[in-house]
Motif scaffolding. Structure first.
Motif, PDB file in Angstrom:
ATOM      1  N   THR A 120       9.295 -31.311  45.095  1.00 61.36           N
ATOM      2  CA  THR A 120       8.078 -30.493  45.038  1.00 61.36           C
ATOM      3  C   THR A 120       6.839 -31.342  44.751  1.00 61.36           C
ATOM      4  O   THR A 120       5.743 -30.808  44.572  1.00 61.36           O
ATOM      5  CB  THR A 120       8.204 -29.404  43.960  1.00 61.36           C
ATOM      6  N   ALA A 121       7.007 -32.667  44.683  1.00 66.86           N
ATOM      7  CA  ALA A 121       5.890 -33.564  44.350  1.00 66.86           C
ATOM      8  C   ALA A 121       4.757 -33.421  45.365  1.00 66.86           C
ATOM      9  O   ALA A 121       4.972 -33.122  46.535  1.00 66.86           O
ATOM     10  CB  ALA A 121       6.380 -35.008  44.322  1.00 66.86           C
ATOM     11  N   ASP A 122       3.543 -33.625  44.889  1.00 63.55           N
ATOM     12  CA  ASP A 122       2.353 -33.506  45.734  1.00 63.55           C
ATOM     13  C   ASP A 122       1.487 -34.752  45.496  1.00 63.55           C
ATOM     14  O   ASP A 122       0.867 -34.887  44.440  1.00 63.55           O
ATOM     15  CB  ASP A 122       1.588 -32.242  45.366  1.00 63.55           C
ATOM     16  N   PRO A 123       1.465 -35.698  46.423  1.00 62.98           N
ATOM     17  CA  PRO A 123       2.121 -35.662  47.740  1.00 62.98           C
ATOM     18  C   PRO A 123       3.599 -36.044  47.653  1.00 62.98           C
ATOM     19  O   PRO A 123       4.014 -36.705  46.708  1.00 62.98           O
ATOM     20  CB  PRO A 123       1.329 -36.695  48.537  1.00 62.98           C
ATOM     21  N   LEU A 124       4.355 -35.641  48.654  1.00 64.91           N
ATOM     22  CA  LEU A 124       5.778 -35.958  48.719  1.00 64.91           C
ATOM     23  C   LEU A 124       5.960 -37.409  49.171  1.00 64.91           C
ATOM     24  O   LEU A 124       5.432 -37.811  50.198  1.00 64.91           O
ATOM     25  CB  LEU A 124       6.474 -35.034  49.721  1.00 64.91           C
ATOM     26  N   PRO A 125       6.709 -38.220  48.393  1.00 66.54           N
ATOM     27  CA  PRO A 125       6.998 -39.584  48.860  1.00 66.54           C
ATOM     28  C   PRO A 125       8.055 -39.537  49.962  1.00 66.54           C
ATOM     29  O   PRO A 125       9.120 -38.929  49.782  1.00 66.54           O
ATOM     30  CB  PRO A 125       7.526 -40.274  47.602  1.00 66.54           C
ATOM     31  N   VAL A 126       7.769 -40.126  51.101  1.00 70.31           N
ATOM     32  CA  VAL A 126       8.710 -40.094  52.216  1.00 70.31           C
ATOM     33  C   VAL A 126       9.100 -41.512  52.604  1.00 70.31           C
ATOM     34  O   VAL A 126       8.323 -42.463  52.469  1.00 70.31           O
ATOM     35  CB  VAL A 126       8.149 -39.343  53.437  1.00 70.31           C
ATOM     36  N   ILE A 127      10.332 -41.609  53.086  1.00 72.33           N
ATOM     37  CA  ILE A 127      10.886 -42.871  53.585  1.00 72.33           C
ATOM     38  C   ILE A 127      11.071 -42.702  55.089  1.00 72.33           C
ATOM     39  O   ILE A 127      11.702 -41.751  55.534  1.00 72.33           O
ATOM     40  CB  ILE A 127      12.227 -43.179  52.895  1.00 72.33           C
ATOM     41  N   LEU A 128      10.492 -43.622  55.859  1.00 75.01           N
ATOM     42  CA  LEU A 128      10.450 -43.461  57.304  1.00 75.01           C
ATOM     43  C   LEU A 128      11.033 -44.668  58.016  1.00 75.01           C
ATOM     44  O   LEU A 128      11.059 -45.786  57.476  1.00 75.01           O
ATOM     45  CB  LEU A 128       9.011 -43.283  57.778  1.00 75.01           C
ATOM     46  N   PHE A 129      11.490 -44.414  59.240  1.00 72.51           N
ATOM     47  CA  PHE A 129      11.805 -45.514  60.144  1.00 72.51           C
ATOM     48  C   PHE A 129      10.495 -45.995  60.755  1.00 72.51           C
ATOM     49  O   PHE A 129       9.633 -45.200  61.128  1.00 72.51           O
ATOM     50  CB  PHE A 129      12.765 -45.059  61.238  1.00 72.51           C
ATOM     51  N   SER A 130      10.349 -47.305  60.867  1.00 68.72           N
ATOM     52  CA  SER A 130       9.122 -47.880  61.411  1.00 68.72           C
ATOM     53  C   SER A 130       8.967 -47.512  62.883  1.00 68.72           C
ATOM     54  O   SER A 130       9.945 -47.270  63.593  1.00 68.72           O
ATOM     55  CB  SER A 130       9.144 -49.408  61.279  1.00 68.72           C
ATOM     56  N   ASN A 131       7.724 -47.490  63.349  1.00 66.26           N
ATOM     57  CA  ASN A 131       7.463 -47.306  64.772  1.00 66.26           C
ATOM     58  C   ASN A 131       7.994 -48.501  65.565  1.00 66.26           C
ATOM     59  O   ASN A 131       7.959 -49.630  65.073  1.00 66.26           O
ATOM     60  CB  ASN A 131       5.957 -47.148  65.013  1.00 66.26           C
ATOM     61  N   PRO A 132       8.502 -48.312  66.792  1.00 65.24           N
ATOM     62  CA  PRO A 132       8.610 -47.010  67.465  1.00 65.24           C
ATOM     63  C   PRO A 132       9.860 -46.247  67.033  1.00 65.24           C
ATOM     64  O   PRO A 132      10.959 -46.797  67.009  1.00 65.24           O
ATOM     65  CB  PRO A 132       8.718 -47.412  68.944  1.00 65.24           C
ATOM     66  N   CYS A 133       9.679 -44.982  66.673  1.00 68.68           N
ATOM     67  CA  CYS A 133      10.782 -44.096  66.298  1.00 68.68           C
ATOM     68  C   CYS A 133      10.368 -42.691  66.702  1.00 68.68           C
ATOM     69  O   CYS A 133       9.368 -42.170  66.180  1.00 68.68           O
ATOM     70  CB  CYS A 133      11.068 -44.168  64.803  1.00 68.68           C
ATOM     71  N   THR A 134      11.111 -42.084  67.603  1.00 70.32           N
ATOM     72  CA  THR A 134      10.681 -40.802  68.160  1.00 70.32           C
ATOM     73  C   THR A 134      10.677 -39.696  67.127  1.00 70.32           C
ATOM     74  O   THR A 134       9.845 -38.788  67.185  1.00 70.32           O
ATOM     75  CB  THR A 134      11.565 -40.399  69.341  1.00 70.32           C
ATOM     76  N   TRP A 135      11.609 -39.749  66.159  1.00 73.45           N
ATOM     77  CA  TRP A 135      11.622 -38.626  65.224  1.00 73.45           C
ATOM     78  C   TRP A 135      10.710 -38.850  64.019  1.00 73.45           C
ATOM     79  O   TRP A 135      10.482 -37.946  63.236  1.00 73.45           O
ATOM     80  CB  TRP A 135      13.025 -38.234  64.808  1.00 73.45           C
ATOM     81  N   ARG A 136      10.165 -40.049  63.848  1.00 74.08           N
ATOM     82  CA  ARG A 136       9.192 -40.285  62.765  1.00 74.08           C
ATOM     83  C   ARG A 136       8.010 -39.333  62.909  1.00 74.08           C
ATOM     84  O   ARG A 136       7.632 -38.642  61.960  1.00 74.08           O
ATOM     85  CB  ARG A 136       8.727 -41.736  62.812  1.00 74.08           C
ATOM     86  N   THR A 137       7.440 -39.293  64.109  1.00 72.08           N
ATOM     87  CA  THR A 137       6.293 -38.410  64.348  1.00 72.08           C
ATOM     88  C   THR A 137       6.675 -36.953  64.157  1.00 72.08           C
ATOM     89  O   THR A 137       5.918 -36.177  63.555  1.00 72.08           O
ATOM     90  CB  THR A 137       5.749 -38.627  65.772  1.00 72.08           C
TER      91      THR A 137
END
Length: 280
Positions: A175-192
């Motif tokens: 529920t944190a604001d902002p939410l810390p997210v862990i992402l795959f670096s670009n290019p990654c189709t599902w990141r967006t």
């Protein structure tokens, strides 16, 4: 009296986890939802523990379900291979290109089991960048590529849609604001797609960690740096968050398989493609 795990019950369970939904699993198996639910309850009774968390958004494996999943998938793969492939001996080489997230799942084990049943074969599994995979495919080193549809080196023979799930360490506040997210670096189709889902839900977010490596992303999730979108096959029991209702539903990932045109009617390539389709 010893307990046995029935193949039909395991198939129902695996399909429910793969599709992330009882209704989608019932459609895929040609069953009614009540019939599928009954089979899942029977399997849970046999195991003696709940296997699925059920919510309006779909289903996800419990800790016991996540522990059972790799055994269930391997049992199904071995059963199918034993029924269809032991009558003939296969020989030759087959190169398989896999999306890294799939290479870290149970697919390589299924392929290793297949190779063990046919000692005259050589199976090579590669996880490469898009450009390197294209080169391996064009040169004939790789005959089959299973990847996200936009990254395939040729038109797909078949496609499947698989859900993404939220993963986070137990100490991460969803529920944190902002939410810390862990992402795959670009290019990654599902990141967006993941970030767009957060924006549509009105959830502020910040990038806490990003990497082009699944191993690194999983390490960051284990370290409690934030929440990440993963395929169910890569969701470790300790990272499954069933309070993720605070987060938006994630989009599906469309996977597809491309087969090199020079391999038509090759028995080994036919067999490996069939195994990939059953396990995807």
């Amino acid at each position: 009296m010893p307990r046995d795990l029935e193949i039909t019950l395991l198939r129902s369970f695996v399909t429910a986890v793969r599709t992330g939904s009882i209704s989608r699993a019932a459609t895929a198996l040609g069953q009614t939802q009540p019939a599928l639910s009954q089979r899942l309850r029977k399997l849970e009774s046999t195991v003696g523990r709940p296997l699925l968390y059920r919510s309006p958004a779909g289903v996800s494996p419990t800790r016991a379900g996540a522990e059972l999943l790799p055994y269930a998938e391997r049992i199904l793969a071995l059963s199918a291979q034993a029924l269809t492939e032991t009558a003939r001996e296969l020989t030759g080489h087959c190169g398989v290109g896999l999306l890294e997230d799939l290479a870290a799942s149970r697919l390589p084990q299924a392929l290793a089991d297949l190779a063990g049943m046919h000692p005259g074969t050589t199976l090579e599994v590669l996880s490469l960048s898009k450009a390197a995979m294209r080169e391996a495919y064009d040169s004939g080193r790789v005959q089959l590529v299973l990847d996200e549809v936009p990254d395939l080196p040729g038109p797909p023979r078949w496609t499947v849609r698989r859900p993404l799930v939220w993963a986070a360490g137990p100490k991460v506040d969803l529920t944190a604001d902002p939410l810390p997210v862990i992402l795959f670096s670009n290019p990654c189709t599902w990141r967006t797609s993941v970030l767009e889902a957060l924006d549509r839900a009105g959830r502020p977010w910040r990038v806490a960690f990003e990497s082009n490596s699944l191993v690194s992303v999983l390490a960051a999730v284990r370290a409690g740096l934030g929440a990440a979108a993963l395929m169910p096959a890569n969701l470790e029991p300790s990272l499954a968050r069933h309070d993720a209702s605070a987060l938006p539903t994630l989009p599906d990932v469309e996977l597809g398989l491309t087969r090199h045109p020079r391999t038509n009617a090759d028995p080994l390539i036919d067999t490996v493609e069939t195994a990939l389709r059953r396990m995807t």
